[in-house]
Design an enzyme around this catalytic site. Sequence first.
Site, PDB file in Angstrom:
ATOM      1  N   ASP A   1       9.749  67.828  28.511  1.00 45.25           N
ATOM      2  CA  ASP A   1       8.531  67.445  27.814  1.00 45.25           C
ATOM      3  C   ASP A   1       7.424  68.331  28.384  1.00 45.25           C
ATOM      4  O   ASP A   1       7.063  68.209  29.559  1.00 45.25           O
ATOM      5  CB  ASP A   1       8.228  65.960  28.069  1.00 45.25           C
ATOM      6  CG  ASP A   1       6.967  65.496  27.350  1.00 45.25           C
ATOM      7  OD1 ASP A   1       6.319  66.329  26.687  1.00 45.25           O
ATOM      8  OD2 ASP A   1       6.635  64.300  27.471  1.00 45.25           O
TER       9      ASP A   1
ATOM     10  N   LYS B   1      -3.643  69.130  24.700  1.00 44.52           N
ATOM     11  CA  LYS B   1      -4.481  69.393  25.865  1.00 44.52           C
ATOM     12  C   LYS B   1      -4.855  70.861  26.011  1.00 44.52           C
ATOM     13  O   LYS B   1      -6.030  71.191  26.157  1.00 44.52           O
ATOM     14  CB  LYS B   1      -3.775  68.909  27.141  1.00 44.52           C
ATOM     15  CG  LYS B   1      -4.037  67.468  27.489  1.00 44.52           C
ATOM     16  CD  LYS B   1      -3.453  66.450  26.529  1.00 44.52           C
ATOM     17  CE  LYS B   1      -1.948  66.332  26.709  1.00 44.52           C
ATOM     18  NZ  LYS B   1      -1.369  65.220  25.923  1.00 44.52           N
TER      19      LYS B   1
ATOM     20  N   TRP C   1       5.452  58.893  31.759  1.00 46.02           N
ATOM     21  CA  TRP C   1       4.453  58.612  30.731  1.00 46.02           C
ATOM     22  C   TRP C   1       4.916  57.369  29.970  1.00 46.02           C
ATOM     23  O   TRP C   1       6.059  57.305  29.517  1.00 46.02           O
ATOM     24  CB  TRP C   1       4.342  59.821  29.797  1.00 46.02           C
ATOM     25  CG  TRP C   1       3.424  59.619  28.622  1.00 46.02           C
ATOM     26  CD1 TRP C   1       2.159  59.108  28.660  1.00 46.02           C
ATOM     27  CD2 TRP C   1       3.700  59.930  27.253  1.00 46.02           C
ATOM     28  NE1 TRP C   1       1.632  59.096  27.390  1.00 46.02           N
ATOM     29  CE2 TRP C   1       2.553  59.585  26.514  1.00 46.02           C
ATOM     30  CE3 TRP C   1       4.797  60.466  26.586  1.00 46.02           C
ATOM     31  CZ2 TRP C   1       2.474  59.766  25.139  1.00 46.02           C
ATOM     32  CZ3 TRP C   1       4.714  60.645  25.218  1.00 46.02           C
ATOM     33  CH2 TRP C   1       3.562  60.298  24.496  1.00 46.02           C
TER      34      TRP C   1
HETATM   35  N1  PLA Z   1       4.118  63.874  26.899  1.00 48.81           N
HETATM   36  C1  PLA Z   1       3.359  63.591  27.959  1.00 48.81           C
HETATM   37  C2  PLA Z   1       3.944  63.710  29.317  1.00 48.81           C
HETATM   38  C3  PLA Z   1       2.032  63.180  27.776  1.00 48.81           C
HETATM   39  O1  PLA Z   1       1.298  62.911  28.839  1.00 48.81           O
HETATM   40  C4  PLA Z   1       1.510  63.074  26.466  1.00 48.81           C
HETATM   41  C5  PLA Z   1       0.106  62.595  26.240  1.00 48.81           C
HETATM   42  C6  PLA Z   1       2.354  63.406  25.404  1.00 48.81           C
HETATM   43  C7  PLA Z   1       3.655  63.800  25.654  1.00 48.81           C
HETATM   44  C8  PLA Z   1       1.955  63.321  23.965  1.00 48.81           C
HETATM   45  O2  PLA Z   1       0.806  63.914  23.567  1.00 48.81           O
HETATM   46  P1  PLA Z   1       0.566  64.343  22.061  1.00 48.81           P
HETATM   47  O3  PLA Z   1       1.417  63.500  21.184  1.00 48.81           O
HETATM   48  O4  PLA Z   1      -0.869  64.176  21.813  1.00 48.81           O
HETATM   49  O5  PLA Z   1       0.978  65.776  21.997  1.00 48.81           O
HETATM   50  N2  PLA Z   1      -0.411  61.675  27.158  1.00 48.81           N
HETATM   51  C9  PLA Z   1      -1.812  61.242  27.132  1.00 48.81           C
HETATM   52  C10 PLA Z   1      -2.187  60.619  25.805  1.00 48.81           C
HETATM   53  C11 PLA Z   1      -2.721  62.432  27.362  1.00 48.81           C
HETATM   54  C12 PLA Z   1      -1.304  59.527  25.316  1.00 48.81           C
HETATM   55  O6  PLA Z   1      -0.910  58.626  26.073  1.00 48.81           O
HETATM   56  O7  PLA Z   1      -0.991  59.571  24.110  1.00 48.81           O
HETATM   57  C13 PLA Z   1      -1.999  60.245  28.285  1.00 48.81           C
HETATM   58  O8  PLA Z   1      -3.124  59.786  28.491  1.00 48.81           O
HETATM   59  O9  PLA Z   1      -1.039  60.004  29.026  1.00 48.81           O
END
Ligand code: PLA
Length: 411
Positions: free
Chosen positions: A220, A256, A139
């Site tokens: 995570d 989510k 991510w």
């Molecule tokens: N960890 C992972 C692996 C994630 O994909 C995301 C969110 C988070 C943590 C953090 O989310 P939160 O802070 O809202 O709890 N990833 C998203 C959104 C869904 C983003 O980038 O913020 C994504 O599109 O990858």
Amino acid sequence: MMALAVDVTRFEGVPMAPPDPILGVSEAFKADTNDLKLNLGVGAYRTEELQPYVLNVVKKAEKLMLEKGENKEYLPIEGLAAFNKATAELLFGADNPVIKDGRVATLQSLSGTGSLRLAAAFIQRYFPEAKVLISSPTWGNHKNIFNDARVPWSEYRYYDPKTVGLDFEGMIADIEAAPEGSFVLLHGCAHNPTGIDPTPEQWEKIADVIQEKKHMPFFDVAYQGFASGSLDEDAFSVRLFVKRGLEVFVAQSYSKNLGLYAERIGAINVVCSAPEVADRVKSQLKRLARPMYSNPPIHGARIVANVVGDPTMFGEWKQEMEEMAGRIKNVRQKLYDSLSAKDKSGKDWSYILRQIGMFSYTGLNKTQSDNMTDKWHVYMTKDGRISLAGLSLAKCDYLADAIIDSFHNVN
Ligand code: PLA
């Protein structure tokens, strides 16, 4: 009196920041006026009509909360007690000995991101020599989080483009080669962006190496219940490590699985070897949180505590979660069917079906991804990731046309 010069700025040294690779996609999508446009960038669940979705069980909990007329006093630094209890129980299982023994330090924090950031600050303060190993790819925000916390990181191999699967050998070799006592960041389930998870047997081997090398596992967990539709199944990896008696970090998010994106509700959990250790760790996490944001917001915490604490609502949540996970599985299948039917090149698209969670890692490169957006108005991240949670069955044929064109006509 000296006049203030309005045409002189003190900010010459502040350059324009680039748009965020994920959230910037939503901004670009908003600016597009074409009717065909499709936002598959950020991982946000949409209905079949492509509308945002507030879970019925969340509305129900909020109604009850309003009726009770609860106040808006500050929460303690560690957050809402009922939430912290519920969140640890959901993650580890209510009768896990680590909970009964009081060996988990749990702090409500600002969703997954804030929880990761707090843990990163803790690592920086108490393990200044350690580095964090992150998967390649991962991510996008993970790197930012550790960079800003001044925690050094390096990557372990994870994705193998040749098999469009897990490079398990590479992963194990890199974790093994890392300096003893490194932190190993693992995606608890539904790896973002690849959608490829280790098998249960592979998880055992990963735990073996981490244990041997005295590394610290750091999970995570942003998609519990959202990958398979089952909260327990998606917590398998975390529970396996905990069962071995290891000390473990786990960041959790309710963005989510309960659709609470903007409420910023999540937690950092640290499983410790003894209750006395957990107390010390928790005291230091609180000390880090206080000057950062003082104490967390209450609304999302109350929703989670209410839903999990009431057997009827808990059941309704699990049902809605299954429905959301099911809808994503349906569009995944339909996209595969459309691609297979339309593409006459003989390309094998079955990797799409093997991936799990809300994303598909298509294998489209940056130029091809640009073509998806520029020509087809399909908004996605430039690493070739598409969010299936933002796709409807009705749009699968259109998306398949866009993907086939980008794959075969763009290099
Ligand atoms: N960890 C992972 C692996 C994630 O994909 C995301 C969110 C988070 C943590 C953090 O989310 P939160 O802070 O809202 O709890 N990833 C998203 C959104 C869904 C983003 O980038 O913020 C994504 O599109 O990858």
